[in-house]
Design an enzyme around this catalytic site. Structure first.
Site, PDB file in Angstrom:
ATOM      1  N   GLY A   2       2.464   1.923  10.579  1.00  0.00           N
ATOM      2  CA  GLY A   2       3.419   3.016  10.399  1.00  0.00           C
ATOM      3  C   GLY A   2       4.120   3.433  11.682  1.00  0.00           C
ATOM      4  O   GLY A   2       4.752   4.485  11.739  1.00  0.00           O
TER       5      GLY A   2
ATOM      6  N   HIS B 167      -9.491   1.064   4.684  1.00  0.00           N
ATOM      7  CA  HIS B 167      -8.220   1.198   5.415  1.00  0.00           C
ATOM      8  C   HIS B 167      -8.466   2.118   6.616  1.00  0.00           C
ATOM      9  O   HIS B 167      -9.267   3.057   6.542  1.00  0.00           O
ATOM     10  CB  HIS B 167      -7.145   1.772   4.488  1.00  0.00           C
ATOM     11  CG  HIS B 167      -5.777   1.727   5.082  1.00  0.00           C
ATOM     12  ND1 HIS B 167      -5.344   2.644   6.001  1.00  0.00           N
ATOM     13  CD2 HIS B 167      -4.751   0.856   4.904  1.00  0.00           C
ATOM     14  CE1 HIS B 167      -4.102   2.346   6.361  1.00  0.00           C
ATOM     15  NE2 HIS B 167      -3.722   1.272   5.714  1.00  0.00           N
TER      16      HIS B 167
ATOM     17  N   SER C 200       3.435  -2.553  10.206  1.00  0.00           N
ATOM     18  CA  SER C 200       4.898  -2.595  10.344  1.00  0.00           C
ATOM     19  C   SER C 200       5.497  -3.946   9.947  1.00  0.00           C
ATOM     20  O   SER C 200       6.447  -4.424  10.571  1.00  0.00           O
ATOM     21  CB  SER C 200       5.321  -2.197  11.762  1.00  0.00           C
ATOM     22  OG  SER C 200       4.870  -0.886  12.043  1.00  0.00           O
TER      23      SER C 200
ATOM     24  N   LYS D  36       0.123   4.275  -0.289  1.00  0.00           N
ATOM     25  CA  LYS D  36      -0.487   5.488   0.282  1.00  0.00           C
ATOM     26  C   LYS D  36      -0.236   6.670  -0.673  1.00  0.00           C
ATOM     27  O   LYS D  36      -0.278   6.490  -1.880  1.00  0.00           O
ATOM     28  CB  LYS D  36       0.042   5.754   1.690  1.00  0.00           C
ATOM     29  CG  LYS D  36      -0.041   4.522   2.569  1.00  0.00           C
ATOM     30  CD  LYS D  36       0.199   4.800   4.014  1.00  0.00           C
ATOM     31  CE  LYS D  36       0.292   3.473   4.759  1.00  0.00           C
ATOM     32  NZ  LYS D  36       0.135   3.623   6.199  1.00  0.00           N
TER      33      LYS D  36
ATOM     34  N   GLU E 130      -6.893   4.515   7.726  1.00  0.00           N
ATOM     35  CA  GLU E 130      -6.695   5.940   7.444  1.00  0.00           C
ATOM     36  C   GLU E 130      -7.914   6.523   6.732  1.00  0.00           C
ATOM     37  O   GLU E 130      -8.256   7.697   6.911  1.00  0.00           O
ATOM     38  CB  GLU E 130      -5.407   6.134   6.619  1.00  0.00           C
ATOM     39  CG  GLU E 130      -4.174   5.870   7.474  1.00  0.00           C
ATOM     40  CD  GLU E 130      -2.947   5.407   6.716  1.00  0.00           C
ATOM     41  OE1 GLU E 130      -2.907   5.500   5.474  1.00  0.00           O
ATOM     42  OE2 GLU E 130      -2.002   4.922   7.381  1.00  0.00           O
TER      43      GLU E 130
ATOM     44  N   GLU F  86      -5.537  -5.229  10.497  1.00  0.00           N
ATOM     45  CA  GLU F  86      -4.510  -4.214  10.747  1.00  0.00           C
ATOM     46  C   GLU F  86      -4.789  -3.494  12.062  1.00  0.00           C
ATOM     47  O   GLU F  86      -5.620  -2.578  12.099  1.00  0.00           O
ATOM     48  CB  GLU F  86      -4.514  -3.189   9.607  1.00  0.00           C
ATOM     49  CG  GLU F  86      -4.166  -3.765   8.261  1.00  0.00           C
ATOM     50  CD  GLU F  86      -3.519  -2.726   7.362  1.00  0.00           C
ATOM     51  OE1 GLU F  86      -2.445  -3.010   6.842  1.00  0.00           O
ATOM     52  OE2 GLU F  86      -4.059  -1.625   7.216  1.00  0.00           O
TER      53      GLU F  86
ATOM     54  N   ASN G 235       0.875  -1.175   0.000  1.00  0.00           N
ATOM     55  CA  ASN G 235       0.000   0.000   0.000  1.00  0.00           C
ATOM     56  C   ASN G 235       0.906   1.218   0.000  1.00  0.00           C
ATOM     57  O   ASN G 235       1.500   1.547   1.021  1.00  0.00           O
ATOM     58  CB  ASN G 235      -0.891  -0.023   1.256  1.00  0.00           C
ATOM     59  CG  ASN G 235      -1.678   1.268   1.416  1.00  0.00           C
ATOM     60  OD1 ASN G 235      -1.816   2.042   0.477  1.00  0.00           O
ATOM     61  ND2 ASN G 235      -2.196   1.505   2.621  1.00  0.00           N
TER      62      ASN G 235
HETATM   63  C1  PEP Z   1      -0.645  -0.038   5.840  1.00  0.00           C
HETATM   64  O1  PEP Z   1      -0.496   1.015   5.242  1.00  0.00           O
HETATM   65  O2  PEP Z   1      -1.677  -0.698   5.662  1.00  0.00           O
HETATM   66  C2  PEP Z   1       0.413  -0.475   6.747  1.00  0.00           C
HETATM   67  C3  PEP Z   1       0.262  -1.605   7.391  1.00  0.00           C
HETATM   68  O3  PEP Z   1       1.519   0.337   6.878  1.00  0.00           O
HETATM   69  P1  PEP Z   1       2.944  -0.063   7.548  1.00  0.00           P
HETATM   70  O4  PEP Z   1       3.357  -1.374   6.944  1.00  0.00           O
HETATM   71  O5  PEP Z   1       3.857   1.057   7.164  1.00  0.00           O
HETATM   72  O6  PEP Z   1       2.707  -0.178   9.011  1.00  0.00           O
END
Ligand code: PEP
Length: 251
Positions: A173, A95, A213, A11, A97, A167, A9
């Site tokens: 992040g 997601h 992460s 972003k 976000e 998630e 992803n």
């Molecule tokens: C994500 O954007 O869905 C995500 C899990 O980001 P990261 O791997 O940077 O934590």
């Protein structure tokens, strides 16, 4: 056996030039195997060029969100019809976000999941709890509700074809990963919920990713868990080398 799916992803990162360079470089390095699905969910602006440049490579292209209507007066939005027409295969729905900054709810997630299937797109439906919810012990209840409401009205076949991304919001992040055991436990809770809502057969087919992460150093342990069928990856999907390492671990 469920086929692992590793989805990047991106972003709101990368320019068109950088996106092209990534795919051109990745094409030759992505393991050409039937054992793992490799997906890049890029900013909408680059989807057209990336679908074209990823053709005849194992890399598949996905979107990061979409509107639930096929067309209409929704300035700035992108429809499932438009994505499908470009040759996009996957779309991330809900997601955290999007839920946090763009007011997406379980009800809108559900509409988008239906719209994705109606247009031949595979939704990657995200669920997960906040740190507060985890600390108060309500993780299981939160994700079960998100799953039940997000899947409402789908057929067995659609659920079997769906990808669910677990998630935990506190792990996105932040550099904090859920332990593989904790992630597996919640993915197991999700699978159990799908079995209760549909059937064990359907639950055995749905692919459940972990996201938060994920990086080359922890992917193998996560993928070794019974209920984790891949990863949704932000930061570590931005560099070709680390993305390819994640795919190698899944293949
Ligand atoms: C994500 O954007 O869905 C995500 C899990 O980001 P990261 O791997 O940077 O934590």
């Amino acid at each position: 056996m469920r086929k692992p799916i590793i989805a990047g992803n991106w972003k709101m990162y990368k320019t068109a030039t950088e996106a092209n360079e990534f795919v051109e470089k990745a094409k030759g390095l992505v393991p050409n195997t039937d054992n793992v699905d490799a997906v890049i969910c890029a900013p909408a602006l680059f989807l057209n060029q990336l679908v074209t440049s990823a053709q005849s490579s194992p890399l598949q292209i996905g979107a990061q969100t979409m509107h639930e209507e096929n067309e209409g007066a929704f300035t700035g939005e992108i429809s499932p019809v438009q994505l499908a027409d470009l040759g996009v295969k996957y779309v991330i729905i809900g997601h955290s976000e999007r839920r946090q900054y763009f007011n997406e709810t379980d009800a809108s997630v559900n509409k988008k999941v239906h719209a994705a299937f109606a247009n031949g797109l595979t939704p990657i439906m995200c669920v997960g709890e906040t740190l507060e919810e985890r600390e108060s012990g309500s993780t299981g209840q939160i994700v079960e509700t998100q799953v039940e409401q997000g899947l409402s009205g789908l057929s067995d076949q659609q659920v079997a074809d769906l990808v669910i991304a677990y998630e935990p919001i506190w792990a996105i992040g932040t550099g904090k990963t859920a332990t593989a055991e904790d992630a597996n436990e919640v993915c197991g809770t999700i699978r159990k919920k799908v079995a209760a809502l549909y059937s064990q057969e359907t639950a055995d087919k749905v692919r459940i990713q972990y996201g938060g992460s994920v990086k080359p150093a922890n992917i193998e342990e996560l993928l070794g868990m019974e209920h984790i069928d891949g990863a949704l990856v932000g930061g570590a999907s931005l560099e070709v080398e680390s993305f390819v390492k994640l795919l190698e671990a899944g293949s």
